[in-house]
Design an enzyme around this catalytic site. Sequence first.
Site, PDB file in Angstrom:
ATOM      1  N   LYS A 196       0.867  -1.189   0.000  1.00 28.48           N
ATOM      2  CA  LYS A 196       0.000   0.000   0.000  1.00 28.48           C
ATOM      3  C   LYS A 196       0.903   1.239   0.000  1.00 28.48           C
ATOM      4  O   LYS A 196       1.446   1.629   1.021  1.00 28.48           O
ATOM      5  CB  LYS A 196      -0.897  -0.013   1.251  1.00 28.48           C
ATOM      6  N   GLU A 271       9.279   1.050  11.001  1.00 26.08           N
ATOM      7  CA  GLU A 271      10.384   1.990  10.816  1.00 26.08           C
ATOM      8  C   GLU A 271       9.758   3.374  10.939  1.00 26.08           C
ATOM      9  O   GLU A 271       8.984   3.783  10.082  1.00 26.08           O
ATOM     10  CB  GLU A 271      11.021   1.746   9.445  1.00 26.08           C
ATOM     11  N   CYS A 305      13.640  10.240   7.690  1.00 27.18           N
ATOM     12  CA  CYS A 305      13.429   9.828   9.078  1.00 27.18           C
ATOM     13  C   CYS A 305      14.732   9.941   9.869  1.00 27.18           C
ATOM     14  O   CYS A 305      14.721  10.114  11.070  1.00 27.18           O
ATOM     15  CB  CYS A 305      12.871   8.422   9.119  1.00 27.18           C
ATOM     16  N   GLU A 402       9.689  15.489  15.752  1.00 27.72           N
ATOM     17  CA  GLU A 402      10.197  15.362  14.386  1.00 27.72           C
ATOM     18  C   GLU A 402       9.501  16.390  13.496  1.00 27.72           C
ATOM     19  O   GLU A 402       8.283  16.426  13.426  1.00 27.72           O
ATOM     20  CB  GLU A 402       9.905  13.944  13.869  1.00 27.72           C
TER      21      GLU A 402
END
Length: 498
Positions: A196, A271, A305, A402
């Site tokens: 997906k 992750e 990331c 983040e």
Amino acid sequence: MATTLAAPTLHRNVAEFLSKPRKMLVNGKWVDSVSGKTFETYNPATGEVLATVAEGDRADIEQAVKAARRAFESGKWPEMSPSKRGRLLWKLADLLEANLEEFAQLETLDNGKPLTIARVADVPLAIDMFRYMAGWATKVEGNTIPISSGGAKYFAYTLREPVGVVGQIIPWNFPLLMAAWKLAPALAVGCTVILKPAEQTPLTALRLGELAMEAGFPDGVFNVVPGFGETAGAALAAHPDVDKIAFTGSTEVGRLILQAAAGNLKKVSLELGGKSPNIIFPDADLSVAIPGSASGIFFNQGQCCCAGSRLFVHKSIFDEVVDGVAKVAKDFHVGPGFDAATNMGPLVSQEQLDRVCGYLDSGISEGAKAVVGGKKKSGAGYFVEPTVLVDTKPDMKVIKEEIFGPVVAAIPFSDPEEVLPTANNSIYGLAAAVWTRDIGKAHRTAAKLRAGTVWINCYNVFDAALPFGGYKQSGWGREMGHDALELYTETKAVCAQL
Ligand code: NAP
Ligand code: MG
């Protein structure tokens, strides 16, 4: 929908690909969604519609899981030799290589990143990943185990078997590469997959599906269902007949994936986000550390990331480093990815632009100062100025959360012993870097950093052979390298009395 962006160098296959609504790949066939619904993707450089894509949801996931289950249990896939599986993956890599320019252009149009980067990073790294994992297909081995129990003699051994039907949910920052990180190991060990892609960037995954069919993957082995996270993604994560779910994205959605997976206790790998510390000691070679640190945060518009978003610099060199990184930011040509001069493109979406600008406003209103950048770039498209913040405080949102944009906070330190606890003071633990000429200090620091990757005198070095993943809330499991095989295999112990 045809895009109005007609760069002179637009590859003819790309023009053709964008000109028709894209279907989804289920059981080896290109099909419309069960609901008949579609959604649009946008060119982040202009905000204009780029393509129309079939919108998968629960019903499409249902069909894809059925197909993947059938392909896993019977037919050509379970009967295929590891060598043949490996050759299929290698062939897919060859096809990708033959179509490199087309993939790079599609990625740039869908994600916004500079075409120069897509050509040398995204697509080649994806090719490497398929080749690396193609080699593993024939090397997934068990052990013979000497056992001591009982009076009798036994022969015991382990088998490593594919975990089964795998759901894979990926983000928009490296759309093709994240697909490769997920698909290659799963297929190498003999799983079947339902991928997906992110709603913002489904195009290269769909085109990759076409190449997989051309390479000769049997029907149902390789399914691609584009759609939204809350519908298609959630249905995949919760599906009782999916054996494993692999996810890359936000920590927040990572938690939802875990909850959804609890129903049938499917295996989970995650992750997730990061807030990576990048430490420059006073003895570092600044001619390398400054451009390296700038690239550590600004690469991919900061949408990594592992971005080095907390830059710890010894106070004796603080001004020099801040000025140097700010100069790199000032010199960037921020523009459309298709423009040859561009070295920083737009963010992926209006939503992401609003998010990043929200962080900038919050940091500046709390007293941080932008040495360079600090706001949206005026005009069309989702552009933000690369930004260096100073005068931050440890409890500011820009330090703790983040941002996922080209925003770095430079933080001075005086005591080299003090910087480690501060660097480790984060809910995340994905990556870190250290810059020093002292080899002992470099490795001592690497050992103390609580992160899945530590770079020494470099940043953002990725290789298909190097495991990547997070400590703490940055995730579960390691992708790439032979560690990735663990994510997609079960160990079976077989014990025979002789
Ligand atoms: P996200 O929501 O976590 O999206 C990642 C993937 O998960 C997408 O395919 C998304 O689908 C899907 N998803 C969303 N909700 C889901 C659900 N309830 N169940 C199953 N799947 C679901 O990330 P985002 O909203 O695009 O970005 C938000 C923030 O996440 C960023 O600002 C950044 O901090 C972080 N992020 C991290 C990474 C990373 O590499 N670790 C990558 C991207 C973003 P759709 O997007 O198609 O709806
Ligand atoms: Mg989302």
